[in-house]
Design an enzyme around this catalytic site. Structure first.
Site, PDB file in Angstrom:
ATOM      1  N   LYS A  71       0.826  -1.216   0.000  1.00 60.69           N
ATOM      2  CA  LYS A  71       0.000   0.000   0.000  1.00 60.69           C
ATOM      3  C   LYS A  71       0.852   1.254   0.000  1.00 60.69           C
ATOM      4  O   LYS A  71       0.625   2.174  -0.807  1.00 60.69           O
ATOM      5  CB  LYS A  71      -0.942  -0.029   1.208  1.00 60.69           C
ATOM      6  CG  LYS A  71      -1.780   1.239   1.383  1.00 60.69           C
ATOM      7  CD  LYS A  71      -2.922   1.007   2.343  1.00 60.69           C
ATOM      8  CE  LYS A  71      -2.459   0.442   3.656  1.00 60.69           C
ATOM      9  NZ  LYS A  71      -1.552   1.353   4.414  1.00 60.69           N
ATOM     10  N   THR A  73       4.024   1.444  -0.804  1.00 63.43           N
ATOM     11  CA  THR A  73       4.779   1.415  -2.059  1.00 63.43           C
ATOM     12  C   THR A  73       3.948   1.996  -3.198  1.00 63.43           C
ATOM     13  O   THR A  73       4.434   2.798  -4.005  1.00 63.43           O
ATOM     14  CB  THR A  73       5.187  -0.030  -2.393  1.00 63.43           C
ATOM     15  OG1 THR A  73       5.999  -0.549  -1.333  1.00 63.43           O
ATOM     16  CG2 THR A  73       5.960  -0.100  -3.706  1.00 63.43           C
ATOM     17  N   ARG A  94       2.123   8.691   6.936  1.00 64.32           N
ATOM     18  CA  ARG A  94       2.392   8.621   8.372  1.00 64.32           C
ATOM     19  C   ARG A  94       3.868   8.310   8.628  1.00 64.32           C
ATOM     20  O   ARG A  94       4.553   7.773   7.759  1.00 64.32           O
ATOM     21  CB  ARG A  94       1.544   7.529   9.023  1.00 64.32           C
ATOM     22  CG  ARG A  94       0.059   7.798   9.036  1.00 64.32           C
ATOM     23  CD  ARG A  94      -0.709   6.582   9.500  1.00 64.32           C
ATOM     24  NE  ARG A  94      -0.495   5.460   8.590  1.00 64.32           N
ATOM     25  CZ  ARG A  94      -0.703   4.188   8.904  1.00 64.32           C
ATOM     26  NH1 ARG A  94      -1.117   3.855  10.112  1.00 64.32           N
ATOM     27  NH2 ARG A  94      -0.496   3.234   8.024  1.00 64.32           N
ATOM     28  N   LYS A 105       6.665  -6.424  10.780  1.00 61.98           N
ATOM     29  CA  LYS A 105       6.214  -5.730   9.572  1.00 61.98           C
ATOM     30  C   LYS A 105       7.318  -4.948   8.870  1.00 61.98           C
ATOM     31  O   LYS A 105       7.316  -4.773   7.659  1.00 61.98           O
ATOM     32  CB  LYS A 105       5.063  -4.787   9.943  1.00 61.98           C
ATOM     33  CG  LYS A 105       4.421  -4.074   8.766  1.00 61.98           C
ATOM     34  CD  LYS A 105       3.233  -3.250   9.245  1.00 61.98           C
ATOM     35  CE  LYS A 105       2.608  -2.475   8.096  1.00 61.98           C
ATOM     36  NZ  LYS A 105       3.460  -1.367   7.637  1.00 61.98           N
ATOM     37  N   ALA A 273      -3.842   1.817  12.497  1.00 62.39           N
ATOM     38  CA  ALA A 273      -5.250   1.739  12.100  1.00 62.39           C
ATOM     39  C   ALA A 273      -5.987   0.609  12.797  1.00 62.39           C
ATOM     40  O   ALA A 273      -7.216   0.611  12.828  1.00 62.39           O
ATOM     41  CB  ALA A 273      -5.365   1.574  10.596  1.00 62.39           C
ATOM     42  N   PHE A 301      -3.531  -0.217   7.143  1.00 59.17           N
ATOM     43  CA  PHE A 301      -4.049  -1.580   7.000  1.00 59.17           C
ATOM     44  C   PHE A 301      -5.167  -1.649   5.960  1.00 59.17           C
ATOM     45  O   PHE A 301      -5.203  -0.874   5.013  1.00 59.17           O
ATOM     46  CB  PHE A 301      -4.494  -2.132   8.356  1.00 59.17           C
ATOM     47  CG  PHE A 301      -3.343  -2.438   9.279  1.00 59.17           C
ATOM     48  CD1 PHE A 301      -2.277  -3.220   8.860  1.00 59.17           C
ATOM     49  CD2 PHE A 301      -3.299  -1.911  10.564  1.00 59.17           C
ATOM     50  CE1 PHE A 301      -1.206  -3.495   9.694  1.00 59.17           C
ATOM     51  CE2 PHE A 301      -2.231  -2.183  11.415  1.00 59.17           C
ATOM     52  CZ  PHE A 301      -1.197  -2.978  10.975  1.00 59.17           C
ATOM     53  N   PHE A 381       3.539  -8.655  -9.339  1.00 60.66           N
ATOM     54  CA  PHE A 381       4.701  -9.502  -9.066  1.00 60.66           C
ATOM     55  C   PHE A 381       5.047 -10.248 -10.351  1.00 60.66           C
ATOM     56  O   PHE A 381       4.180 -10.507 -11.190  1.00 60.66           O
ATOM     57  CB  PHE A 381       4.396 -10.499  -7.945  1.00 60.66           C
ATOM     58  CG  PHE A 381       4.410  -9.902  -6.564  1.00 60.66           C
ATOM     59  CD1 PHE A 381       5.456 -10.145  -5.687  1.00 60.66           C
ATOM     60  CD2 PHE A 381       3.379  -9.070  -6.138  1.00 60.66           C
ATOM     61  CE1 PHE A 381       5.473  -9.594  -4.418  1.00 60.66           C
ATOM     62  CE2 PHE A 381       3.383  -8.524  -4.872  1.00 60.66           C
ATOM     63  CZ  PHE A 381       4.438  -8.784  -4.004  1.00 60.66           C
ATOM     64  N   TRP A 409       7.059  -0.885  -7.767  1.00 52.83           N
ATOM     65  CA  TRP A 409       8.142  -1.475  -6.970  1.00 52.83           C
ATOM     66  C   TRP A 409       9.371  -1.716  -7.857  1.00 52.83           C
ATOM     67  O   TRP A 409      10.496  -1.453  -7.463  1.00 52.83           O
ATOM     68  CB  TRP A 409       7.677  -2.790  -6.345  1.00 52.83           C
ATOM     69  CG  TRP A 409       8.692  -3.442  -5.447  1.00 52.83           C
ATOM     70  CD1 TRP A 409       8.907  -3.212  -4.126  1.00 52.83           C
ATOM     71  CD2 TRP A 409       9.657  -4.438  -5.845  1.00 52.83           C
ATOM     72  NE1 TRP A 409       9.938  -3.999  -3.662  1.00 52.83           N
ATOM     73  CE2 TRP A 409      10.425  -4.757  -4.691  1.00 52.83           C
ATOM     74  CE3 TRP A 409       9.947  -5.076  -7.052  1.00 52.83           C
ATOM     75  CZ2 TRP A 409      11.441  -5.695  -4.720  1.00 52.83           C
ATOM     76  CZ3 TRP A 409      10.972  -6.010  -7.077  1.00 52.83           C
ATOM     77  CH2 TRP A 409      11.702  -6.316  -5.915  1.00 52.83           C
TER      78      TRP A 409
END
Length: 556
Positions: A71, A73, A94, A105, A273, A301, A381, A409
């Protein structure tokens, strides 16, 4: 492939004064924290008060899985893509918490060639905002205990102290502690608790405040305890507001950094969140809207948590109206929701994809409740097949959503231009009729039930007897019209993290309810969610180190 930190450390950054100048901020209007970080001055923020607002774009995601969704990214890459298209955009994010950085994480700077930098600074101490919030929180706790020690003029009932200390670290042994042990001069013996800093009400207050005056008013409304008659005792009653505000003076100013492609990023505040409202600061978002044609922000999230709170708390309180929502998913995560093991996700499996895509379906339905145009993007991906991508594309378009593939990415901004153009086209052709999920006039119990049944898909809500008493008490005290901040695990739409996909006919369990009066919402704790996380058996901290030249490695 290079690691995220290797990519970030090899990047050629420009001075932060150059980044600021690119979005119309003079060198005199920023406060430097070295070459590549700065605080935006109060003078600049005030100078933009009457400027026209740009378009507000929210990035959210399906429920997180071990397969990763990307998210942040996507948010960073989208901002870079807007710049590639010649658009004036600012990203509003944030700040990361140290807990996830050293836990499971990892950090929150994005990934691959879609990152904000300096990555190491951001993921560690940054500009000291979290330290200031922690200090203000614990100063209030110290003043509270000192008041009791010095005679307890406010007649505080030590059995009804609700203010908790905090620390920006995953430290499970601090969840429940005993303080005041020792001699008489060491205070009253009582049970106390710690929350992680990102769950502190001070964090929420900082992120929802409009300016210093608003911050001080909110700090003053914090309920720290109840007296023997059941009346709330506030931070203002303890004469704590001025000192806390002094600690938060600089933390209130948004931070400015850059992406790998030098797109400006306002990074400010960091509530989780799953246990808080999960959005960056109102000040940063509003300043970005006044400074650029597009503000691209994110909520934490999955959309059941972050997006719902963005709409029902942040937008409601700050008068914001989002123009478009980008919903991030991955083929891998959808197959995981369909029952595929993590080490099998690289193999094509259309049956599992069809089974797991119900999670995406529910999030689409949820976002449609708020009447904001939706663009679904697959964070690509290399293992994704054309058949899998085509299936997801058709699935989204059949439900009235725009669709675009994202390869940010791997390719940075260039890999997000299709998504960026789709977002721009959506904003220009589809009107946002944003509306919060519920009215202020609903009772607290009805608001909880509304979120649980409409957003999570629960058939009903089970309230613990203690929670029902707390709801009645908060209503009697005048907090009934506040919005609700649900504290729930992030992995499932339900309160059971093991129920993947789209759970149905489940019951949501609310065990505790309390007010964050300064922030302006009521918190409902569901299931077994914790406000102080713990570390795993092999925390990420094991892989972090610094060499003899001061170069950090192992952050991700």
């Amino acid at each position: 492939m290079k690691t995220d930190i290797e990519i970030a450390q090899e990047a050629k950054l420009v001075s932060i004064t150059e980044v600021a100048a690119g979005c119309g901020i003079d060198a005199e209007q920023i406060e430097l924290y070295g070459k590549y970080k700065a605080k935006i001055s109060e003078e600049f923020i005030k100078s933009k008060e009457n400027a026209k607002d740009g378009k507000l774009i929210l990035v959210t995601a399906i429920n997180p899985t071990p397969a990763g969704e990307g998210k942040t990214t996507t948010t960073v890459g989208l901002g870079q893509a807007f710049k590639k298209l010649g658009k004036n955009a600012i990203i509003a994010l944030r700040e990361p918490s140290l807990g996830p950085c050293f836990g499971v994480k990892g950090g929150a700077a994005g990934g691959g060639y879609a990152q904000v930098v300096p990555m190491e600074d951001l993921n560690l101490h940054f500009t000291g905002d979290f330290h200031a919030i922690t200090s203000a929180n614990n100063l209030l706790a110290a003043l509270l205990d000192n008041h009791i020690q010095q005679g307890n003029e406010l007649l505080i009932d030590t059995r009804q102290i609700v203010w908790k200390r905090c620390l920006d670290m995953n430290d499970r042994v601090l969840r429940n502690v005993v303080v005041g042990m020792g001699a008489k001069a060491d205070g009253f013996v009582r049970e106390d608790h710690f929350v992680i800093t990102v769950a502190s009400e001070i964090m929420a207050i900082l992120c929802l405040s409009l300016d210093m005056n608003d911050l001080k008013k909110r700090l003053g409304r914090i309920v720290v305890a109840y007296d023997y008659s059941g009346k709330p005792v506030t931070a203002k009653d303890l004469n704590a507001v001025g000192a806390m505000a002094a600690l938060l003076k600089d933390a209130l100013k948004p931070n400015l950094i850059q992406t790998l492609e030098h797109t400006p990023a306002f990074v400010h505040g960091g509530p989780f969140a799953n246990i808080a409202h999960g959005c960056n600061s109102v000040i940063a978002t509003k300043t970005a809207l006044k400074t650029a044609d597009y503000c691209i922000t994110e909520a934490g999230f999955g959309a059941d948590l972050g997006a719902e709170k963005f709409f029902d708390i942040k937008c409601r309180k700050a008068g914001l109206k989002p123009d478009c929502v980008v919903l991030v998913a991955t083929v891998r995560a959808l197959k995981y929701n369909g029952g595929v093991a993590k080490d099998e996700l690289s193999k094509e499996n259309l049956d599992a994809l069809k089974k797991g895509i119900v999670n995406l379906e529910k999030h689409i339905e949820n976002l449609q409740l708020f009447k904001v145009p939706i663009v679904v993007t697959l964070n690509a991906f290399s293992s994704d097949t054309k058949e899998e991508i085509d299936f997801v594309k058709s699935f989204c378009e059949e439900r009235g959503c725009e669709f675009a593939l994202s390869t940010v990415w791997e390719k940075g901004g260039e890999g997000g231009t299709l998504l960026a153009q789709k977002v721009i086209d959506t904003i220009e052709t589809k009107k946002s009729n944003f509306k919060p999920l519920y009215e202020d006039s609903l009772s607290l119990k009805e608001k909880i039930e509304c979120i649980a049944t409409k957003v999570y898909g629960a058939k009903c809500v089970n309230f613990a007897p203690a929670a029902l008493k707390q709801l009645d008490k908060l209503t009697d005290l005048g907090f009934g019209e506040l919005p609700v901040c649900m504290a729930k695990n992030q992995y499932s739409l339900s309160d059971d993290p093991n129920l993947l996909g789209r759970p149905r006919d489940f019951e949501l369990n609310v065990r505790e309810v309390y007010v964050s009066a300064g922030a302006g919402f009521v918190v409902a704790l569901t299931g077994t969610v914790m406000t102080m996380p713990g570390l795993p058996k092999k925390p990420a901290a094991f892989g972090i180190d610094v060499d003899e030249n001061g170069k950090i490695k192992g952050l991700f």
